[in-house]
Design a protein around this motif. Structure first.
Motif, short mmCIF file in Angstrom:
data_model
loop_
_atom_site.label_atom_id
_atom_site.label_comp_id
_atom_site.label_asym_id
_atom_site.label_seq_id
_atom_site.Cartn_x
_atom_site.Cartn_y
_atom_site.Cartn_z
N ARG A 196 0.85 -1.18 0.00
CA ARG A 196 0.00 0.00 0.00
C ARG A 196 0.90 1.24 0.00
O ARG A 196 2.11 1.13 0.23
CB ARG A 196 -0.92 0.00 1.24
CG ARG A 196 -1.99 -1.08 1.20
CD ARG A 196 -3.03 -0.77 0.14
NE ARG A 196 -4.13 -1.74 0.15
CZ ARG A 196 -4.21 -2.78 -0.63
NH1 ARG A 196 -3.22 -3.04 -1.48
NH2 ARG A 196 -5.25 -3.59 -0.59
N GLN B 68 -5.57 -1.67 9.32
CA GLN B 68 -4.33 -1.73 8.55
C GLN B 68 -3.13 -1.53 9.46
O GLN B 68 -3.12 -0.62 10.29
CB GLN B 68 -4.35 -0.66 7.45
CG GLN B 68 -3.07 -0.62 6.62
CD GLN B 68 -3.17 0.40 5.50
OE1 GLN B 68 -3.91 0.22 4.55
NE2 GLN B 68 -2.42 1.49 5.64
N THR C 256 -9.18 -2.07 2.62
CA THR C 256 -8.61 -0.79 3.04
C THR C 256 -8.76 -0.69 4.55
O THR C 256 -9.48 -1.50 5.18
CB THR C 256 -9.31 0.39 2.36
OG1 THR C 256 -10.71 0.34 2.67
CG2 THR C 256 -9.09 0.36 0.87
#
Length: 392
Positions: free
Chosen positions: A332, A348, A382
C-alpha cells in the motif's frame, strides 16, 4: 421642379428602408437575448435536479451501507525458520587414482576399456618383461660369483691366521686378506639388493588395480611404448563420491564444515541423501568468484560420477520467527501492510518483512504471534473496511 420632387421621393424611400433595417436588427437582438435567458434557465434547472438526485443517492447509500468484503482468516504462526541455500554442482569420485607406468617398456597386453567395472588386484595391462628377466639373471650371476670369491677368500684368511700363529706370516698380510673378504661380502650384499630391485621391476610389468571401481579413462593401447610415470588410465571408486557445490563468495562467512546438507541428483531423482558438509575450500575460484563446498557421501547405489547434483545447505536458523502466508502481506502507499481482524472490520498495520520461503513470509516487526489477519481477499481491503468471513 421635377428634379427636386424626385430627390424628395428618393430620400423618403431610403429613410423607410433604413427604418426597416433598424427594426429587423432590434428584432434579432431581442430573439438572441430571449434564447440566452432560456438556456441559462434550463441549465439552472438541470443543476438543481442533479444535486437533488445526488442527495437522494447519498441518502440511499447511507441507508443501505457499503457491502462487506469476503475474506479468509489466518493467525500469525511462531516457529523456527530454517534458512537453506541451494547450489547446483557435480558428483566426482572421492578416490580416483591415475594409474601410471612404474617401469619403461612396450605394452603387450591391455585388458580393460573405458566403462569396465574392475576389482582390486585385477590385471589391467602388461609391459614386456624380457629385458627385466635378463637384468635379473645378470644380477644373479654376480651373486654367484661373489659367493665363490668369498668362499675362496675365507680359506685364504684361515691359512694366514695359522701362519701368523706360527710366526711364518706378518700381521699386515692377514689384515689385507680380511679387508678383501669384507669387500667381497659388501659386493654380495649390493648384488642381493640389485636382485630384489630386478624382481620388483618384473612384478611392476604387471599393472593391477589398486581399488574397486570403474575405468573412467584410458590413454594407451596395446603396442605403445611407455616410460616411468606415463599415465595409462584413471579408475574411479563408485562406492564413495564427492559432491562439489559452488556458492557465491558472499556466503563464505556462513559456510563451514559440519552444517546439514541435502543432496539430490537427476540420475536418481527419488533419492535424497542427508549428511553434513565435509569441508569448505577457503579460497575463491578466480573465474567464477565462488567458494567450493565439498560433501563426501556414500553412493546410495544409483548415482554416477560426473552427474549433476543439487545441494541445499542449512546456513542459519531463525528461532521463534513470525510467519504469515504471502497472500496476507500486501503493498500500500503506506508500505508493506497486513490487515488485522477487529470483530467485523480490519485495521491496517505496517509491518517489516524478512525471508520468503515456500509461500511463507517472515514478519520481523509489526505483528505478534497469534494475531489474526486477513488472508484471501486482503488485496481488496482498506483500513477500516467491513468484512465477512468465508470458509476456507
Amino acid at each position: 421642379m421635377c428634379f427636386d420632387y424626385c430627390c424628395k421621393v428618393l430620400w423618403s424611400i431610403q429613410k423607410q428602408a433604413s427604418n426597416l433595417e433598424r427594426r429587423e436588427e432590434m428584432k434579432w437582438k431581442t430573439i438572441k437575448v430571449m434564447h440566452t435567458g432560456l438556456l441559462f434557465a434550463a441549465l439552472l434547472t438541470i443543476g438543481v435536479r442533479v444535486e437533488t438526485a445526488q442527495s437522494a443517492d447519498s441518502d440511499i447509500v447511507q441507508e443501505v451501507g457499503v457491502p462487506a468484503t469476503p475474506v479468509t482468516i489466518t493467525a500469525a504462526e511462531s516457529r523456527n525458520l530454517e534458512v537453506w541455500e541451494e547450489s547446483v554442482g557435480q558428483l566426482e569420485p572421492k578416490v580416483a587414482p591415475l594409474i601410471a607406468a612404474e617401469v619403461s617398456g612396450r605394452l603387450t597386453v591391455v585388458n580393460v576399456d573405458v566403462g569396465a567395472h574392475i576389482e582390486q588386484g585385477q590385471l589391467l595391462a602388461e609391459i614386456d618383461v624380457g629385458d627385466f628377466i635378463l637384468a635379473r639373471d645378470m644380477v644373479q650371476a654376480d651373486i654367484d660369483r661373489s659367493q665363490a670369491l668369498i668362499h675362496a677368500q675365507q680359506l685364504k684368511v684361515k691359512r694366514y691366521r695359522a701362519l701368523v700363529k706360527k710366526k711364518s706370516a706378518s700381521e699386515s698380510t692377514l689384515d689385507d686378506a680380511e679387508a678383501q673378504l669384507g669387500a667381497l661380502r659388501a659386493e654380495l650384499t649390493s648384488a642381493k639388493v640389485r636382485l630384489q630391485q630386478a624382481q620388483r621391476d618384473i612384478s611392476k610389468t604387471r599393472v593391477t588395480s589398486p581399488i574397486d571401481g570403474r575405468v573412467d579413462d584410458t590413454q594407451v593401447s596395446k603396442g605403445d611404448y611407455v616410460k616411468v610415470g606415463s599415465p595409462l588410465m584413471r579408475i574411479g571408486n563408485l562406492r564413495w563420491l564427492k559432491a562439489r557445490l559452488p556458492y557465491p563468495e558472499t556466503l563464505l562467512p556462513k559456510l563451514n564444515a559440519g552444517l546439514p546438507v541435502r543432496l539430490t541428483s537427476p540420475s536418481a531423482p527419488d533419492v535424497i541423501v542427508e549428511t553434513t558438509v565435509s569441508e569448505v575450500r577457503p579460497s575463491v575460484t578466480f573465474g567464477s568468484r565462488s567458494a567450493q563446498v565439498i560433501v563426501n557421501v556414500k553412493n546410495p547405489g544409483q548415482w554416477e560420477p560426473g552427474s549433476t547434483v543439487t545441494g541445499a545447505v542449512r546456513v542459519a536458523v531463525h528461532e521463534n520467527a513470525i510467519l504469515l502466508p504471502e497472500v496476507s502481506v500486501v503493498r500500500r502507499p503506506a508500505g508493506t501492510v497486513v490487515y488485522v481482524i477487529n470483530e467485523d472490520i480490519v485495521v491496517q498495520r505496517v509491518v517489516t518483512t524478512g525471508l520468503r520461503r515456500e509461500g511463507q513470509v517472515e514478519i520481523l516487526s509489526g505483528l505478534k504471534a497469534g494475531e489474526r489477519v486477513a488472508a484471501d481477499g486482503a488485496g481488496f481491503l482498506t483500513d477500516g473496511a467491513l468484512i465477512t468471513v468465508k470458509s476456507q
